[in-house]
Write a protein that holds these residues in place. Sequence first.
Motif, PDB file in Angstrom:
ATOM      1  N   ILE A  98       0.499  11.888  38.469  1.00  0.00           N
ATOM      2  CA  ILE A  98      -0.042  12.972  38.876  1.00  0.00           C
ATOM      3  C   ILE A  98       0.896  14.112  39.151  1.00  0.00           C
ATOM      4  O   ILE A  98       0.784  15.290  38.492  1.00  0.00           O
ATOM      5  N   ARG A  99       2.126  13.678  39.523  1.00  0.00           N
ATOM      6  CA  ARG A  99       3.234  14.833  39.583  1.00  0.00           C
ATOM      7  C   ARG A  99       3.908  15.047  38.167  1.00  0.00           C
ATOM      8  O   ARG A  99       4.431  15.909  38.083  1.00  0.00           O
ATOM      9  N   ARG A 100       3.873  13.832  37.501  1.00  0.00           N
ATOM     10  CA  ARG A 100       4.159  14.130  35.743  1.00  0.00           C
ATOM     11  C   ARG A 100       3.415  15.003  35.190  1.00  0.00           C
ATOM     12  O   ARG A 100       3.963  15.906  34.472  1.00  0.00           O
ATOM     13  N   SER A 101       2.101  14.828  35.309  1.00  0.00           N
ATOM     14  CA  SER A 101       1.129  15.585  34.427  1.00  0.00           C
ATOM     15  C   SER A 101       0.892  16.970  35.261  1.00  0.00           C
ATOM     16  O   SER A 101       0.176  17.761  34.681  1.00  0.00           O
ATOM     17  N   ALA A 102       1.470  17.195  36.528  1.00  0.00           N
ATOM     18  CA  ALA A 102       1.008  18.733  37.014  1.00  0.00           C
ATOM     19  C   ALA A 102       1.423  19.748  36.309  1.00  0.00           C
ATOM     20  O   ALA A 102       0.856  20.888  36.335  1.00  0.00           O
ATOM     21  N   PRO A 103       2.587  19.651  35.752  1.00  0.00           N
ATOM     22  CA  PRO A 103       2.872  21.064  34.734  1.00  0.00           C
ATOM     23  C   PRO A 103       1.825  21.378  33.959  1.00  0.00           C
ATOM     24  O   PRO A 103       1.564  22.455  33.536  1.00  0.00           O
ATOM     25  N   HIS A 104       1.211  20.360  33.275  1.00  0.00           N
ATOM     26  CA  HIS A 104       0.270  20.301  32.260  1.00  0.00           C
ATOM     27  C   HIS A 104      -0.948  20.956  33.031  1.00  0.00           C
ATOM     28  O   HIS A 104      -1.677  22.126  32.645  1.00  0.00           O
ATOM     29  N   VAL A 105      -1.092  20.820  34.080  1.00  0.00           N
ATOM     30  CA  VAL A 105      -2.373  21.405  34.880  1.00  0.00           C
ATOM     31  C   VAL A 105      -2.105  22.599  35.439  1.00  0.00           C
ATOM     32  O   VAL A 105      -3.044  23.473  35.113  1.00  0.00           O
ATOM     33  N   LEU A 106      -1.052  22.909  36.008  1.00  0.00           N
ATOM     34  CA  LEU A 106      -0.669  24.289  36.506  1.00  0.00           C
ATOM     35  C   LEU A 106      -0.371  25.258  35.406  1.00  0.00           C
ATOM     36  O   LEU A 106      -0.928  26.390  35.509  1.00  0.00           O
ATOM     37  N   ALA A 107      -0.037  24.688  34.178  1.00  0.00           N
ATOM     38  CA  ALA A 107       0.027  25.691  33.084  1.00  0.00           C
ATOM     39  C   ALA A 107      -1.478  26.169  32.666  1.00  0.00           C
ATOM     40  O   ALA A 107      -1.423  27.335  31.994  1.00  0.00           O
ATOM     41  N   ARG A 108      -2.463  25.421  32.890  1.00  0.00           N
ATOM     42  CA  ARG A 108      -3.861  25.778  32.529  1.00  0.00           C
ATOM     43  C   ARG A 108      -4.673  26.237  33.748  1.00  0.00           C
ATOM     44  O   ARG A 108      -5.600  26.608  33.681  1.00  0.00           O
ATOM     45  N   GLU A 109      -3.876  26.461  34.885  1.00  0.00           N
ATOM     46  CA  GLU A 109      -4.436  27.021  36.210  1.00  0.00           C
ATOM     47  C   GLU A 109      -5.674  28.261  36.096  1.00  0.00           C
ATOM     48  O   GLU A 109      -6.745  28.059  36.283  1.00  0.00           O
ATOM     49  N   THR A 110      -5.172  28.972  35.258  1.00  0.00           N
ATOM     50  CA  THR A 110      -5.864  30.467  35.176  1.00  0.00           C
ATOM     51  C   THR A 110      -7.133  30.113  34.175  1.00  0.00           C
ATOM     52  O   THR A 110      -8.314  30.575  34.572  1.00  0.00           O
ATOM     53  N   THR A 111      -6.750  29.305  33.131  1.00  0.00           N
ATOM     54  CA  THR A 111      -8.015  28.905  32.241  1.00  0.00           C
ATOM     55  C   THR A 111      -9.106  28.099  33.185  1.00  0.00           C
ATOM     56  O   THR A 111     -10.229  28.298  32.799  1.00  0.00           O
ATOM     57  N   LEU A 112      -8.445  27.152  33.804  1.00  0.00           N
ATOM     58  CA  LEU A 112      -9.159  26.098  34.184  1.00  0.00           C
ATOM     59  C   LEU A 112     -10.247  26.766  35.498  1.00  0.00           C
ATOM     60  O   LEU A 112     -11.546  26.615  35.695  1.00  0.00           O
ATOM     61  N   THR A 113      -9.471  27.740  36.251  1.00  0.00           N
ATOM     62  CA  THR A 113     -10.523  28.440  37.319  1.00  0.00           C
ATOM     63  C   THR A 113     -11.258  29.447  36.724  1.00  0.00           C
ATOM     64  O   THR A 113     -12.412  29.280  37.132  1.00  0.00           O
ATOM     65  N   ALA A 114     -10.950  29.986  35.702  1.00  0.00           N
ATOM     66  CA  ALA A 114     -11.755  31.113  34.837  1.00  0.00           C
ATOM     67  C   ALA A 114     -13.342  30.198  34.455  1.00  0.00           C
ATOM     68  O   ALA A 114     -14.254  30.690  34.519  1.00  0.00           O
ATOM     69  N   ALA A 115     -12.900  29.279  33.826  1.00  0.00           N
ATOM     70  CA  ALA A 115     -13.976  28.368  33.315  1.00  0.00           C
ATOM     71  C   ALA A 115     -14.909  27.881  34.079  1.00  0.00           C
ATOM     72  O   ALA A 115     -16.116  27.902  33.876  1.00  0.00           O
ATOM     73  N   LEU A 116     -14.311  27.304  35.367  1.00  0.00           N
ATOM     74  CA  LEU A 116     -15.291  27.086  36.597  1.00  0.00           C
ATOM     75  C   LEU A 116     -16.126  27.966  37.064  1.00  0.00           C
ATOM     76  O   LEU A 116     -17.211  27.737  37.150  1.00  0.00           O
ATOM     77  N   TYR A 117     -15.491  29.307  37.269  1.00  0.00           N
ATOM     78  CA  TYR A 117     -16.355  30.209  37.843  1.00  0.00           C
ATOM     79  C   TYR A 117     -17.533  30.723  36.705  1.00  0.00           C
ATOM     80  O   TYR A 117     -18.549  31.297  37.084  1.00  0.00           O
ATOM     81  N   GLU A 118     -16.867  30.665  35.495  1.00  0.00           N
ATOM     82  CA  GLU A 118     -17.926  31.056  34.433  1.00  0.00           C
ATOM     83  C   GLU A 118     -19.036  30.104  34.245  1.00  0.00           C
ATOM     84  O   GLU A 118     -20.165  30.513  34.325  1.00  0.00           O
ATOM     85  N   HIS A 119     -18.619  28.998  34.509  1.00  0.00           N
ATOM     86  CA  HIS A 119     -19.897  27.918  34.488  1.00  0.00           C
ATOM     87  C   HIS A 119     -20.759  28.108  35.750  1.00  0.00           C
ATOM     88  O   HIS A 119     -22.029  27.943  35.628  1.00  0.00           O
ATOM     89  N   PHE A 120     -20.236  28.428  36.937  1.00  0.00           N
ATOM     90  CA  PHE A 120     -20.971  28.770  38.052  1.00  0.00           C
ATOM     91  C   PHE A 120     -21.884  29.937  37.853  1.00  0.00           C
ATOM     92  O   PHE A 120     -23.140  29.862  38.012  1.00  0.00           O
ATOM     93  N   LEU A 121     -21.550  30.898  37.024  1.00  0.00           N
ATOM     94  CA  LEU A 121     -22.400  31.983  36.700  1.00  0.00           C
ATOM     95  C   LEU A 121     -23.387  31.910  35.797  1.00  0.00           C
ATOM     96  O   LEU A 121     -24.377  32.704  35.696  1.00  0.00           O
ATOM     97  N   LYS A 122     -23.470  30.793  34.862  1.00  0.00           N
ATOM     98  CA  LYS A 122     -24.320  30.353  34.082  1.00  0.00           C
ATOM     99  C   LYS A 122     -25.811  30.143  34.734  1.00  0.00           C
ATOM    100  O   LYS A 122     -26.799  29.922  34.076  1.00  0.00           O
ATOM    101  N   PHE A 123     -25.772  29.611  35.977  1.00  0.00           N
ATOM    102  CA  PHE A 123     -26.680  29.075  36.581  1.00  0.00           C
ATOM    103  C   PHE A 123     -27.302  29.812  37.991  1.00  0.00           C
ATOM    104  O   PHE A 123     -26.420  29.951  38.780  1.00  0.00           O
ATOM    105  N   PRO A 124     -28.266  30.138  37.914  1.00  0.00           N
ATOM    106  CA  PRO A 124     -29.017  30.964  39.023  1.00  0.00           C
ATOM    107  C   PRO A 124     -28.622  30.202  40.405  1.00  0.00           C
ATOM    108  O   PRO A 124     -28.261  31.115  41.332  1.00  0.00           O
ATOM    109  N   ALA A 125     -28.734  29.269  40.248  1.00  0.00           N
ATOM    110  CA  ALA A 125     -28.414  28.493  41.593  1.00  0.00           C
ATOM    111  C   ALA A 125     -27.052  28.129  42.188  1.00  0.00           C
ATOM    112  O   ALA A 125     -26.970  28.286  43.589  1.00  0.00           O
ATOM    113  N   THR A 126     -26.110  28.456  41.359  1.00  0.00           N
ATOM    114  CA  THR A 126     -24.841  28.582  41.804  1.00  0.00           C
ATOM    115  C   THR A 126     -24.260  30.109  41.478  1.00  0.00           C
ATOM    116  O   THR A 126     -23.429  30.350  42.224  1.00  0.00           O
TER     117      THR A 126
END
Length: 182
Positions: A36-64
């Motif tokens: 996890i710690r070795r791969s963390a830089p790859h995750v954190l480099a995508r933090e903005t993309t990951l969080t944006a994608a999750l909230y864009e996904h939420f907005l696609k569905f009326p229930a969320t």
Amino acid sequence: MADGAYQPYLPASDMPRFLRELADFVGLTDADVAAIRRSAPHVLARETTLTAALYEHFLKFPATARFFLGEDAQPDQARIERRRHSLARWLKETAQAALTHEHAYYLLTIGLSHSHRPRAPGGVIPVHFMIGAMSLTQSALADAFAAELPPAEALAASAAWNKLLLVHLAALLLGYLPPRPS
């Protein structure tokens, strides 16, 4: 426990124990924590993309989407940015793979904030969306690892993050469950 007998307890009364026991149960090892710690830089480099994608996904569905809409029924960008910031903080904390006392109660607090907000926009977030959001996160991380790491490292990172995220999910879901000794 000198005699080795299991002593039930209320999980929220001893969150570090709860997380430790669950981490042991799912097989989260020191090697997983290292992955996890070795791969963390790859995750954190995508933090903005990951969080944006999750909230864009939420907005696609009326229930969320209802949790992120303003009074005009349009996405409340300020609220979404605050939530993305909170999600990014959780991601950064998670990337440390530390199951400390502070982190254990931080997770419980997040779970309670999602499960006990009847007056917030959209009301209480249903438990199945918490589970679904964690699944989306696991899938996004697996995709990132597959794209950026050699296959064996990608597999190890995905498996390790999966274990840790399931431990986190269990802590988050405590807010939805009636208290009872486990």
